[in-house]
Design a protein around this motif. Structure first.
Motif, mmCIF file in Angstrom:
data_model
loop_
_atom_site.group_PDB
_atom_site.id
_atom_site.type_symbol
_atom_site.label_atom_id
_atom_site.label_comp_id
_atom_site.label_asym_id
_atom_site.label_seq_id
_atom_site.Cartn_x
_atom_site.Cartn_y
_atom_site.Cartn_z
ATOM 1 N N ALA A 8 0.675 -1.198 0.107
ATOM 2 C CA ALA A 8 0.154 -0.102 0.094
ATOM 3 C C ALA A 8 0.961 1.282 0.048
ATOM 4 O O ALA A 8 0.397 2.312 -0.564
ATOM 5 N N LEU A 9 2.124 1.091 0.402
ATOM 6 C CA LEU A 9 2.846 2.379 0.614
ATOM 7 C C LEU A 9 3.909 2.358 -0.703
ATOM 8 O O LEU A 9 4.263 1.319 -1.177
ATOM 9 N N PRO A 10 4.034 3.511 -1.356
ATOM 10 C CA PRO A 10 4.883 3.662 -2.556
ATOM 11 C C PRO A 10 6.208 3.291 -2.396
ATOM 12 O O PRO A 10 6.794 3.641 -1.180
ATOM 13 N N SER A 11 6.870 2.426 -3.057
ATOM 14 C CA SER A 11 8.366 2.400 -2.998
ATOM 15 C C SER A 11 9.059 3.512 -3.218
ATOM 16 O O SER A 11 8.910 4.441 -4.020
ATOM 17 N N LEU A 51 10.801 8.066 -6.694
ATOM 18 C CA LEU A 51 11.746 8.649 -7.631
ATOM 19 C C LEU A 51 11.449 8.842 -9.338
ATOM 20 O O LEU A 51 11.609 9.796 -9.882
ATOM 21 N N ARG A 52 10.640 7.693 -9.594
ATOM 22 C CA ARG A 52 10.151 7.810 -11.215
ATOM 23 C C ARG A 52 9.135 8.880 -11.102
ATOM 24 O O ARG A 52 9.108 9.376 -12.172
#
Length: 69
Positions: A10-13, A18-19
């Motif tokens: 659920a948490l963005p990596s 960065l992308r």
């Protein structure tokens, strides 16, 4: 009352974050060029590692021959 468990997906990596920043700051062509350059760096590192490993193969074979005699 308990809070709902937080799932890892659920948490963005960091990579996704960065992308996202990259897509905001850079135009499409610049993004592609930057990714291509980074892929080239990674490929160069892989080839360098392969070259170093290839140098040790003849030495290992020679050492083994000496031990077998």
């Amino acid at each position: 009352m308990q809070a709902a468990p937080v799932r890892a997906h659920a948490l963005p990596s960091v990579t996704h974050a960065l992308r996202a920043v990259e897509s905001i700051l850079l135009r499409g062509g610049q993004q592609t060029a930057r990714r291509n350059a980074w892929n080239a760096v990674l490929e160069d590192r892989r080839r360098a590692k392969d070259r170093v490993e290839a140098l040790y193969v003849p030495e290992a074979v020679a050492d083994r021959r000496l031990q077998d005699t």
